[in-house]
Write an enzyme that holds these catalytic residues in place. Structure first.
Site, PDB file in Angstrom:
ATOM      1  CD  GLN A  41     -12.969  -1.836  -0.431  1.00  0.00           C
ATOM      2  OE1 GLN A  41     -12.137  -1.739   0.460  1.00  0.00           O
ATOM      3  NE2 GLN A  41     -14.187  -2.318  -0.199  1.00  0.00           N
ATOM      4  NE  ARG A  48     -10.183  -5.279   0.887  1.00  0.00           N
ATOM      5  CZ  ARG A  48      -9.439  -4.239   1.270  1.00  0.00           C
ATOM      6  NH1 ARG A  48     -10.016  -3.161   1.768  1.00  0.00           N
ATOM      7  NH2 ARG A  48      -8.128  -4.234   1.104  1.00  0.00           N
ATOM      8  CG  ASP A  97     -13.568   6.189  -0.658  1.00  0.00           C
ATOM      9  OD1 ASP A  97     -13.571   6.055   0.591  1.00  0.00           O
ATOM     10  OD2 ASP A  97     -12.524   6.137  -1.330  1.00  0.00           O
ATOM     11  CB  CYS A 142     -14.022   1.151   0.325  1.00  0.00           C
ATOM     12  SG  CYS A 142     -13.416   2.833   0.481  1.00  0.00           S
ATOM     13  CG  HIS A 171      -8.449   0.018  -2.646  1.00  0.00           C
ATOM     14  ND1 HIS A 171      -7.688  -1.087  -2.291  1.00  0.00           N
ATOM     15  CD2 HIS A 171      -9.058   0.426  -1.499  1.00  0.00           C
ATOM     16  CE1 HIS A 171      -7.837  -1.317  -0.997  1.00  0.00           C
ATOM     17  NE2 HIS A 171      -8.663  -0.412  -0.500  1.00  0.00           N
ATOM     18  NE  ARG A 214      -3.816   0.663   1.997  1.00  0.00           N
ATOM     19  CZ  ARG A 214      -5.032   0.738   2.559  1.00  0.00           C
ATOM     20  NH1 ARG A 214      -5.215   1.477   3.637  1.00  0.00           N
ATOM     21  NH2 ARG A 214      -6.040   0.082   2.046  1.00  0.00           N
TER      22      ARG A 214
HETATM   23  N1   CP Z   1     -11.122  -0.147   2.700  1.00  0.00           N
HETATM   24  C1   CP Z   1      -9.836  -0.197   3.108  1.00  0.00           C
HETATM   25  O1   CP Z   1      -8.914  -0.438   2.326  1.00  0.00           O
HETATM   26  O2   CP Z   1      -9.678   0.029   4.435  1.00  0.00           O
HETATM   27  P1   CP Z   1      -8.299   0.237   5.218  1.00  0.00           P
HETATM   28  O3   CP Z   1      -7.748   1.590   4.800  1.00  0.00           O
HETATM   29  O4   CP Z   1      -8.686   0.213   6.662  1.00  0.00           O
HETATM   30  O5   CP Z   1      -7.344  -0.850   4.848  1.00  0.00           O
HETATM   31  N1  NVA Z   2      -9.909   6.652  -1.099  1.00  0.00           N
HETATM   32  C1  NVA Z   2      -9.482   6.269   0.215  1.00  0.00           C
HETATM   33  C2  NVA Z   2      -9.668   4.802   0.417  1.00  0.00           C
HETATM   34  C3  NVA Z   2      -9.272   4.278   1.761  1.00  0.00           C
HETATM   35  C4  NVA Z   2      -9.431   2.799   1.896  1.00  0.00           C
HETATM   36  C5  NVA Z   2      -8.040   6.666   0.418  1.00  0.00           C
HETATM   37  O1  NVA Z   2      -7.248   6.516  -0.517  1.00  0.00           O
HETATM   38  O2  NVA Z   2      -7.704   7.150   1.500  1.00  0.00           O
END
Ligand code: CP
Ligand code: NVA
Length: 306
Positions: free
Chosen positions: A133, A293, A225, A265, A130, A103
């Site tokens: 997700q 997930r 989101d 999400c 993502h 990530r």
């Molecule tokens: N939806 C998601 O990816 O959540 P986190 O940021 O908690 O991993």
């Molecule tokens: N769009 C959000 C998703 C978090 C899971 C971010 O990138 O922070």
């Protein structure tokens, strides 16, 4: 299928097969069948340059339940955070472990990690995509609606990583998608183009608009989101004003189909992108998404590392 960097690299069939495996693993797990032989002795490194609850915990638990092992590697603790190159990190980790979930910020870093290493790489979120997700989301939609093809998903809010991946994922499995964002906050061109190309093959429609009410008309799924993705915290106040007309509230939900489900999400910010009554109301399936997930990622891990 060697990596999961962006759903653009997976065929619609590969996505559907992965969801089917996720459904099977979930069903069996709930019926007491253990899967700890599937990745016995395999090790997954989890590199995090951003915060996470769901991604971290679901990947760690998935590896444990599949009989493998995971290592949490915060980028602020490994040398990557001190300037070691992505390439050297990829080559080094490839000598120890069987796969990497990462990530981070730049999609190009994830691509580089995959190119320079010799083990599967899974994108656990970048500024652009993502994919994990969206696999869990498609599994969730199938559970609630019994199918994917020819449904309509409306995404309302910021044209961010989740929206980009939804565009691609929905179009590839034949779901119609309509995305409503404020002007200047649209999805990236690349994802829109990939989605339109995929839609031309599956017969799905891809609609890009600035009108949230147009997007949710006849929608089976309403998705939003956060307006402030990780790394954009400085824009929080400015965005709150610009995005308020895109809030998913009861009025907007009433403009979708009567049996529409609400998806997010998570993490969610009640009172901003969604009201409390919607996210905590009867149409919301957000914790099914969070649960899936685990199952969807198990399927990805079995396909890539098994
Ligand atoms: N939806 C998601 O990816 O959540 P986190 O940021 O908690 O991993
Ligand atoms: N769009 C959000 C998703 C978090 C899971 C971010 O990138 O922070």
């Amino acid at each position: 299928m060697k990596h999961l960097l962006c759903l653009s690299e997976w065929s619609g069939n590969e996505i559907i097969e992965t969801i089917k495996l996720a459904e099977q693993l979930k069903f069996e797990n709930k019926n007491g069948i253990r899967h700890n032989h599937l990745l016995k002795g395999k090790t997954l490194g989890l590199i995090f340059a951003k915060a996470s609850t769901r991604t971290r915990v679901s990947f760690e638990v998935a590896m444990y339940q599949l009989g493998g092992y995971s290592l949490f590697l915060s980028s602020s603790d490994i040398q990557l955070g001190r300037g070691e190159t992505v390439s050297d990190t990829a080559k080094t980790l490839s000598r120890y472990i069987d796969g990497i979930m990462i990530r981070t910020f730049k999609q190009s870093d994830v691509v580089e990690l995959a190119k320079q290493g010799s083990i599967p790489v899974i994108n656990g979120l970048t500024d652009s995509q993502h994919p994990c997700q969206i696999l869990a989301d498609l599994q969730t939609i199938k559970e609630h609606k019994g199918k994917l093809e020819s449904l309509k998903l409306a995404y309302v809010g910021d044209g961010n990583n989740v929206a980009n991946s939804l565009l691609i994922g929905c179009a590839k499995v034949g779901m119609n998608i309509s995305v409503a964002t404020p002007q200047g906050y649209e999805c990236e061109e690349y994802s829109i183009n990939v989605a339109k190309e995929a839609a031309a093959l599956t017969g799905a429609t891809v609609t890009i608009t600035n009108d949230p009410y147009e997007a949710v008309k006849d929608a089976d799924i309403v998705y939003t989101d956060t307006w402030v993705s990780m790394g954009m915290e400085a824009e929080k106040e400015k965005r709150a004003k610009i995005f308020m007309p895109y809030q998913v509230n009861n009025r907007l939900m009433e403009a979708a189909k009567a049996d529409a489900i609400f998806m997010h999400c998570l993490p969610a910010y009640r009172g901003f992108e969604v009201t409390e009554d919607v996210i905590d109301g009867p149409q919301s399936v957000v914790f099914d998404e969070a649960e899936n997930r685990l199952h969807a990622q198990k399927a990805v891990l079995v396909k890539l590392l098994g």
